[in-house]
Design a protein around this motif. Sequence first.
Motif: not given
Lengths: 163, 446
Positions: A26, A41-43, A45-50, A60, A62
């Motif tokens: 990332q 979004g979180c860096r 592993g919790g949000c999937g935005s990456c 992921l 991140c």
Amino acid sequence: MGSKIVTFVLGGREVEVMVKPMTTLQAVLRYQLGYTAVKEGCRQGGCGSCTVLVEGEPVLACLLPAEDVAGQQVTTLESITPVDGLDPLQQAFLDASGFQCGYCTPGMIMVSKALLEHNPRPTREEILDALAGNICRCTGYEPIVAAVEGAAQAGAAPGAQRR
Amino acid sequence: MSPAMNVVGRSVPRSDGIGHVTGRTQFTTDRSFPGLLHLKIVRSPLHHARILGVDLSEAERVPGFVRALTHADVPHNVYTILGLIGVEPEEEFVLAEDRVRYKGEPIVAIVAESEDAALEAVARVKLDLEELPAVFEVEEALRPGAPIVTHWGNNTFMYEGHPCRRVRFGDVEAAFARADHIVEGVYNTKPIEQAPTETTACIAVPEANGRYTVYTNTQAVYFSLDNTAIILQVPGNKLHFVGGTVGGGFGGKVDVIVEPLATLAAMKTSRPVRYAFSRSEEMQVSSTRSAWRIYMKDGVMADGRIIARKVTSYADSGAYSRQTPYALTKHAANAAGPYAIPNVSIDAYCVYTNRQPSSAMRGFGITMASFAIEVQMDKIAEVVGLDPWSIHFINAYRDGDMKPHRKLVEDATLIETMQAAAGLVGHELPARFRAMTSARRPEGGV
Ligand code: FES
Ligand code: FES
């Protein structure tokens, strides 16, 4: 431990980057190569935005040390955007308004891309399953699911017409 | 035929849609600048403590450390976000001075060449703190002998000399005395984090013309600009705020937290400075929706009319009030609900505790009132033995009714909305409710 050179294929183009140990894919994509469609979004592993695709599989970015993609194919949202117009999946997100703030959108599209490549006619359950690791705080998910369903119906995946 | 319309009744493509589906939309931290520095915060590990000492010596030796900022560097360190609209007193510390009032309160800002270096330096700052008793609960905070959170008074925000926002309408006690039933309820809600998918962030960039461009994902760009100008004691025209692209806010990005320190750091270093919350800061430090406790007492007649309502509400604003005083004002104006109740008394308290500050979140103040009111409506229906539809129609306000905070009802649509809702769920309404409208009551009518 010092930095080392990592070579991988990004959107069909070979890239070479100098990477400190444990730097995430990332960070390399966003801050060394400027591929900012990869979100943060979180860096953790919790949000999937990456989410990016590594050898076609959603990953992921991140959580992945950049060294681990040496020699592999990495695909981001930038890489699937055609020079002219939109990928049918992007068009489907636009048509179904599968976003509000847009921050989760790149991750959502990458996960859906991988799903449709593997499974051009997913059931609703299979779509929900594929999107389960991606958080959207805005839409309530329905328009996102509708976008993926719309893309599947329109035959967005290259394999779709062949079936 | 109505005249042709270009927008009403049509789907209009969003101007930012292409950017969102291609990933070309530039969110705040998608921007990069040569020489960018990173700002990270040393935060209080305790809920309430006196600060006896701060030792930066080890932090300063971390490779990549550029400088630290303490309260002494902040030109106007004590501020109140709503000071812009005359709310007093100034009470929140940009960086803590002699006391911290919540866990996570900023004490020192560290500016470094990289994020890693900044975090490393933050970890090496030594704090000498003396823990103080803390309070986390609204009614405990109001008991005699409770730890006092504010530096300027007690644990309540003051509304024109009163410890609560008050509404007085008619005579509640007399109405309670003649009511057929008294219906009471206590309603508690927890704090909720807005949890936007993009965390709060800004980048402040010094420009050649002596101004500072601040890229920010604030929901309230002029709140941020004006408060930054006050805190840094610079004229507003020194600051150019670029906002508008917000990766989710829901009220969580209306406070002015990152811009003043990033801009100050850019001034002190003459370099671009990024201050972005980590996910844990967003969840644990940024303001939440308040926790609420609402006591509601209604006097009801056997025919279902509510003739009196008394409300005592407490919102937990945490250590600083931010936007919560305004939430209580909105709450007090709406705690009678969209109902015509002739006798109303409301006391709404904004209470300080040692929790992380709360602030705005979608419909703040009113959402909680609606929750309490609507549960209360169902209870009333049960007590008087009518169905909830009847209770709502019987009490619905109409155009021209006076609301308890002395605003005339205009453009009421509650009755029509309920009629439409009944239709949609296939509920057959009695003829008298089908015939009702929100139109002004006949002269002398009830
Ligand atoms: S940023 Fe990678 S999962 Fe959230
Ligand atoms: S559109 Fe805002 S998080 Fe999904």
